[in-house]
Design an enzyme around this catalytic site. Structure first.
Site, PDB file in Angstrom:
ATOM      1  N   PRO A 127       0.796  -1.222   0.000  1.00  0.00           N
ATOM      2  CA  PRO A 127       0.000   0.000   0.000  1.00  0.00           C
ATOM      3  C   PRO A 127       0.833   1.279   0.000  1.00  0.00           C
ATOM      4  CG  PRO A 127      -0.096  -1.088   2.137  1.00  0.00           C
ATOM      5  CD  PRO A 127       0.547  -2.052   1.181  1.00  0.00           C
ATOM      6  N   ASN A 128       0.331   2.228  -0.770  1.00  0.00           N
ATOM      7  CA  ASN A 128       0.871   3.590  -0.879  1.00  0.00           C
ATOM      8  C   ASN A 128       2.182   3.683  -1.651  1.00  0.00           C
ATOM      9  OD1 ASN A 128      -1.274   4.772   0.677  1.00  0.00           O
ATOM     10  ND2 ASN A 128      -0.350   3.840   2.483  1.00  0.00           N
ATOM     11  N   ARG A 182       5.212  10.961  -2.525  1.00  0.00           N
ATOM     12  CA  ARG A 182       4.868  10.642  -1.143  1.00  0.00           C
ATOM     13  C   ARG A 182       6.063  10.894  -0.222  1.00  0.00           C
ATOM     14  NH1 ARG A 182       4.643   4.513   1.294  1.00  0.00           N
ATOM     15  NH2 ARG A 182       3.921   5.130   3.361  1.00  0.00           N
ATOM     16  N   TYR A 218      11.135   8.944   1.627  1.00  0.00           N
ATOM     17  CA  TYR A 218      11.182   7.866   0.637  1.00  0.00           C
ATOM     18  C   TYR A 218      11.941   8.214  -0.638  1.00  0.00           C
ATOM     19  CZ  TYR A 218       7.678   5.915   3.756  1.00  0.00           C
ATOM     20  OH  TYR A 218       7.029   5.439   4.862  1.00  0.00           O
ATOM     21  N   ASN A 265       8.150  -5.464  -0.545  1.00  0.00           N
ATOM     22  CA  ASN A 265       7.981  -4.283   0.304  1.00  0.00           C
ATOM     23  C   ASN A 265       6.492  -4.209   0.600  1.00  0.00           C
ATOM     24  OD1 ASN A 265       7.769  -1.875   1.619  1.00  0.00           O
ATOM     25  ND2 ASN A 265       9.001  -0.702   0.167  1.00  0.00           N
ATOM     26  N   ALA A 322       2.976  -0.593   4.986  1.00  0.00           N
ATOM     27  CA  ALA A 322       2.507  -0.638   6.375  1.00  0.00           C
ATOM     28  C   ALA A 322       1.996  -2.026   6.786  1.00  0.00           C
ATOM     29  CB  ALA A 322       1.428   0.410   6.589  1.00  0.00           C
ATOM     30  N   GLU A 369      12.607  -9.271   2.358  1.00  0.00           N
ATOM     31  CA  GLU A 369      11.894  -8.063   2.796  1.00  0.00           C
ATOM     32  C   GLU A 369      12.686  -6.831   2.361  1.00  0.00           C
ATOM     33  OE1 GLU A 369      12.016  -7.611   7.067  1.00  0.00           O
ATOM     34  OE2 GLU A 369      10.322  -6.229   7.069  1.00  0.00           O
ATOM     35  N   HIS A 417      12.701  -2.399   2.333  1.00  0.00           N
ATOM     36  CA  HIS A 417      12.136  -1.096   2.693  1.00  0.00           C
ATOM     37  C   HIS A 417      13.063   0.006   2.200  1.00  0.00           C
ATOM     38  CE1 HIS A 417       9.183  -2.984   5.261  1.00  0.00           C
ATOM     39  NE2 HIS A 417      10.158  -3.705   5.793  1.00  0.00           N
ATOM     40  N   ARG A 472      12.583   4.624  12.958  1.00  0.00           N
ATOM     41  CA  ARG A 472      11.422   5.515  12.876  1.00  0.00           C
ATOM     42  C   ARG A 472      10.491   5.274  14.071  1.00  0.00           C
ATOM     43  NH1 ARG A 472       9.036   5.097   7.009  1.00  0.00           N
ATOM     44  NH2 ARG A 472       7.812   6.849   7.847  1.00  0.00           N
TER      45      ARG A 472
END
Ligand code: DQA
Length: 156
Positions: free
Chosen positions: A23-24, A31, A36, A88, A91, A112, A114, A121
């Site tokens: 998502p996103n 964004r 990012y 990725n 969330a 995984e 990111h 964070r």
């Protein structure tokens, strides 16, 4: 002298790597660029295709905002002939026990990925269900995280 027949395939079949974005991540480029970066998902796809061709691999990139679609793609990946998955999960990384179960259920290695480093964070990003099942994690390198993850997949 008769011409010899062409080889069965003009190039050896290249291992295929599936790249899944959650998502996103379709909004990359616009964004929160301070977190990012400015690369779009299409830019990242182009980076991956270039590196994949150097590594003798092929990549297929997909994105969905829907957890169930990501689950379906993970479950189908082996049957579709992919050798590994870069994931990725956005969330959903921090919330989805269903993704954890799917990664454990399938026979393929999942790496995984990111862009940011979630461990640096907010506290709610420190827990990664995806990381509990993934073969490896690459994070915090911006768009390069995907490239490094592809190199790790090539080495598997
Ligand atoms: C992300 C990190 C996640 O915490 C966040 O929800 C994202 C992007 C990353 O690539 O840095 O959507 O997965």
């Amino acid at each position: 002298m008769p011409a010899s027949p062409p080889p069965a395939s003009s190039e050896p079949s290249r291992r295929r790597i599936l790249v899944l974005n959650g998502p996103n991540l379709n909004l990359l480029g616009q964004r929160e660029p301070d977190i990012y970066g400015h690369a779009t998902l299409a830019d990242i796809g182009a980076l991956l295709e270039a590196r994949a061709s150097e590594l003798g691999l092929r990549v297929e990139c997909r994105q969905s905002n829907h957890e169930g679609v990501l689950l379906d793609w993970l479950q189908q990946a082996a049957g579709e002939g992919f050798a590994a998955v870069l994931l990725n999960a956005g969330a959903y990384t921090h919330s989805s026990i269903a993704l954890l179960d799917a990664i454990r259920a399938i026979a393929l290695p999942v790496i995984e990925v990111h862009l940011s480093d979630p461990s640096q964070r907010e506290e709610f990003r420190h827990l990664s269900y995806v990381g509990m099942a993934a073969a490896d994690t690459v994070q915090g390198l911006g768009a390069q995280s995907y490239v490094v993850a592809l190199e790790r997949a090539a080495a598997l």
